[in-house]
Design an enzyme around this catalytic site. Structure first.
Site, PDB file in Angstrom:
ATOM      1  N   ASP A   1       0.808  -1.163   0.021  1.00  0.00           N
ATOM      2  CA  ASP A   1       0.010  -0.174  -0.073  1.00  0.00           C
ATOM      3  C   ASP A   1       0.709   1.216   0.176  1.00  0.00           C
ATOM      4  O   ASP A   1       2.056   1.313  -0.565  1.00  0.00           O
ATOM      5  CB  ASP A   1      -0.872  -0.152   1.222  1.00  0.00           C
ATOM      6  CG  ASP A   1      -2.178   0.553   0.940  1.00  0.00           C
ATOM      7  OD1 ASP A   1      -2.455   1.735   0.753  1.00  0.00           O
ATOM      8  OD2 ASP A   1      -3.343   0.027   0.870  1.00  0.00           O
TER       9      ASP A   1
ATOM     10  N   SER B   1     -11.126  -1.129  -1.220  1.00  0.00           N
ATOM     11  CA  SER B   1      -9.923  -1.039  -0.703  1.00  0.00           C
ATOM     12  C   SER B   1     -10.106  -1.221   1.029  1.00  0.00           C
ATOM     13  O   SER B   1      -9.202  -1.906   1.646  1.00  0.00           O
ATOM     14  CB  SER B   1      -9.215   0.210  -0.712  1.00  0.00           C
ATOM     15  OG  SER B   1      -8.477   0.479  -1.899  1.00  0.00           O
TER      16      SER B   1
ATOM     17  N   HIS C   1      -4.312   6.098   3.336  1.00  0.00           N
ATOM     18  CA  HIS C   1      -4.843   5.150   2.786  1.00  0.00           C
ATOM     19  C   HIS C   1      -4.061   3.935   3.619  1.00  0.00           C
ATOM     20  O   HIS C   1      -4.834   2.838   4.298  1.00  0.00           O
ATOM     21  CB  HIS C   1      -4.651   4.903   1.263  1.00  0.00           C
ATOM     22  CG  HIS C   1      -5.283   3.718   0.597  1.00  0.00           C
ATOM     23  ND1 HIS C   1      -4.827   2.330   0.412  1.00  0.00           N
ATOM     24  CD2 HIS C   1      -6.552   3.646   0.212  1.00  0.00           C
ATOM     25  CE1 HIS C   1      -5.626   1.639  -0.067  1.00  0.00           C
ATOM     26  NE2 HIS C   1      -6.771   2.171  -0.200  1.00  0.00           N
TER      27      HIS C   1
END
Length: 600
Positions: A238, A419, A270
């Site tokens: 990520d 996600s 994220h």
């Protein structure tokens, strides 16, 4: 607090669909020693094969330079051709081919594209050789053409090269055309997708219901799961973890690797939210809080990376003991080099979980679309597929993905997208592995798939392109050995309308599933459509079996502002362990512009 990502308009969203990677959010301080050691060790292993060039190998891989590997990014050092053997004769015979060799049309076309504008690293190419010997010969040719080595991946015989111009790249490609020793590809960009547009009014067209802090309860995760994941390593590829995040997350150990180069510490975003869902934090449960987490940073502070970095990250994670790989990212374009890394992971018994994509399109992104990868889609708290969730024949499982609570060093953040759904599947696998010693990761995935809850259109098959094998249900998984466990469920009420019907009525499919472990001899199904009630009886429903009934809805009534209220309820004479899933209700509206929508 909403995730700090911009929302693009519809035209921008369409353009975004042409970009290569569609993940979903992340951050980490980079441990240069650990990373450079791996690259140094891999390159050293290659040089051992290249006998007779000891002096170059020592200067190129000197541990004193392992922090920056100074030779990377410089013109390729001189490599003596290998002695011809049965395996390498064809490639070594042309290793010294002059840079002025004829350039064929396909090589020139590829090179022009590599130096053009597109979703890839300009002026770069990737290739994977069949053996270390073949790789040596190819690198010698690249040197002769003026190429620069940017990276190697051990075990994959893959190289990343740059060239000063299209002509030099074409010369290199032409020198390999006859031997067929190289299948070049562009170094496709990988980036996070735009945060999905999440209408939170469930009664508006496309409206979605957020989960908040209830996602794990919806999945059937035990309230006390403090030991879930213990002894299991999960890798998340990520954006890395922002400084301070490791102190915030619960219990399990956290290792960090950085596949990006020359980057500052990751931003909060994220990666932190993915880690928060996996490990938990103050005020948040976490699905596998005792798992060891490897954070592999493959996306930079612009939320962008490339296929080579993701491939390198996969090998890094496996080298460090990962049994589950979580890739909350994706690309619209396939990559042979990335596929080879995925296949290597699968051959090592590693389960690969990836987000399906957030464009609402009938095309699952890569790597989720590759065979063997678990493509994960999103649902909202009403159990309906999120409108942003990509779909297709490769869909594997669905999980909560709308408005999930996460905790970061900047406070609470709401996380939506496939996600967010992917790490819930990854964590569920880790949790099941930790509570079942001797079970393999693939066996854990098989159980989660087998006991997933059906949803979507039923055509006689328990899977479909919108939900895959269904919505993850750990309650069923954990009760799989209880032969008296009984649960009949109103699985879905599905109206599949994408265009305005030309008939007076449109069919709605109502599905019932036996989610228990005993045969249901008699199931009563009560349906009410716009005030008109009907009753049917289903018999002999086996464990896991799905049955459906179709009712017709008036198109004219669906066009009215009040829509058509539809409700259904199932019951059985046996004691039901989960009566909460016995009923559903919808108000169905039809608008000429957007088709059907349902209020929850």
């Amino acid at each position: 607090m909403n995730s700090p990502r911009p929302t693009l308009n519809k035209e921008a969203e369409k353009r975004r669909a042409n970009l290569p990677v569609r993940p979903i959010y992340t951050p980490v301080p980079k441990p240069s020693a650990a990373i450079s050691y791996r690259k140094w060790a891999g390159l050293l292993a290659l040089m051992v094969v290249l006998g007779g060039i000891t002096g170059w190998a020592i200067s190129y891989f000197s541990p004193s330079n392992d922090d920056d590997l100074a030779s990377l990014g410089q013109p390729l050092p001189k490599i003596e051709p290998l002695p011809a053997t049965r395996a390498t004769r064809e490639t070594s015979e042309t290793a010294g081919q002059p840079a002025s060799a004829p350039i064929d049309g396909s090589a020139a076309t590829f090179a022009r594209k590599a130096f053009g504008t597109g979703p890839y690293r300009q002026g770069e190419l990737l290739f994977r050789a069949g053996s270390p010997e073949e790789l040596s010969a190819l690198l010698a040719r690249a040197q002769a053409a003026g190429g620069t080595l940017l990276g190697l991946i051990r075990g994959n015989n893959a190289a990343r090269l740059s060239f000063p111009d299209a002509a030099s790249m074409a010369r290199f490609l032409s020198s390999n055309g006859a031997a067929g020793a190289v299948s070049p590809e562009l170094n496709t960009l990988v980036s996070l997708p735009t945060q999905p547009d999440v209408p939170t009014d469930p009664f508006a067209p496309g409206g979605l219901t957020p989960f908040g802090a209830n996602a794990l309860a919806y999945m059937g995760i035990p309230q006390d799961n403090s030991n879930w994941g213990r002894g299991i390593t999960v890798a998340m590829l990520d954006t890395g973890l922002a400084p301070g995040t490791t102190n915030l997350l619960k219990d399990g150990s956290i290792s960090q690797f950085d596949m990006t180069s020359g980057q500052s510490a990751p931003n909060v975003g994220h990666g932190d939210m993915v880690a928060s869902l996996l490990a938990g934090a103050p005020g948040e449960q976490g699905i596998a809080p005792a798992a060891s987490i490897i954070s592999v940073r493959v996306l930079d502070n612009n939320d962008q990376g490339d296929v080579f970095g993701v491939t390198d990250g996969i090998y890094t994670a496996i080298d460090n003991g990962a049994k589950v790989l979580n890739l909350s990212l994706g690309s619209s374009q396939p990559s042979d080099i990335l596929l080879s890394a995925i296949n290597y992971a699968l051959s090592q018994g590693v389960v690969v979980v990836a987000s399906a994509g957030n464009d609402g399109l009938g095309q699952i992104s890569y790597p989720a679309a590759y065979p063997g990868v678990v493509a994960v889609g999103s649902i909202d708290a009403s159990g309906q597929r999120a409108t942003f969730s990509d779909y297709g024949s490769q869909m594997g499982l669905t999980a909560p993905g709308v408005g999930l609570n996460t905790v970061t060093v900047n406070g609470n953040m709401s996380f939506s997208g496939t996600s967010a759904s992917a790490p819930l599947i990854s964590g569920a696998i880790a949790g099941l592995l930790s509570t079942n010693p001797g079970m393999t990761a693939q066996q854990a995935l098989n159980l989660i798939t087998q006991y997933a809850d059906f949803a979507g259109p039923y055509t006689g098959n328990s899977t479909n392109e919108f939900y895959g094998s269904g919505i993850v249900d750990m309650t069923r998984v954990l009760n799989r050995g209880n032969t008296t466990y009984t649960d009949v469920a109103l699985a879905d009420m599905y109206l599949n309308i994408t265009t305005m019907p030309t008939t007076p009525t449109a069919p709605m499919q109502i599905t019932v599933q036996n989610r228990g472990n005993t045969v249901l001899d008699s199931v009563n199904l009560n349906i009410n459509v716009g005030g008109t009630a009907t009753q049917q009886t289903l018999s002999g429903l086996k464990p896991g079996e799905v049955s459906d009934v179709t009712v017709n809805l008036s198109v004219q009534q669906m066009l009215n502002p009040s829509g058509v209220p539809v409700s259904a309820r199932v019951s059985t004479i046996q004691a039901d362990a989960n009566p909460a899933d016995n009923s559903k209700s919808r108000v169905v509206h039809l608008t000429p512009a957007s088709g059907a929508s349902t209020g929850n």
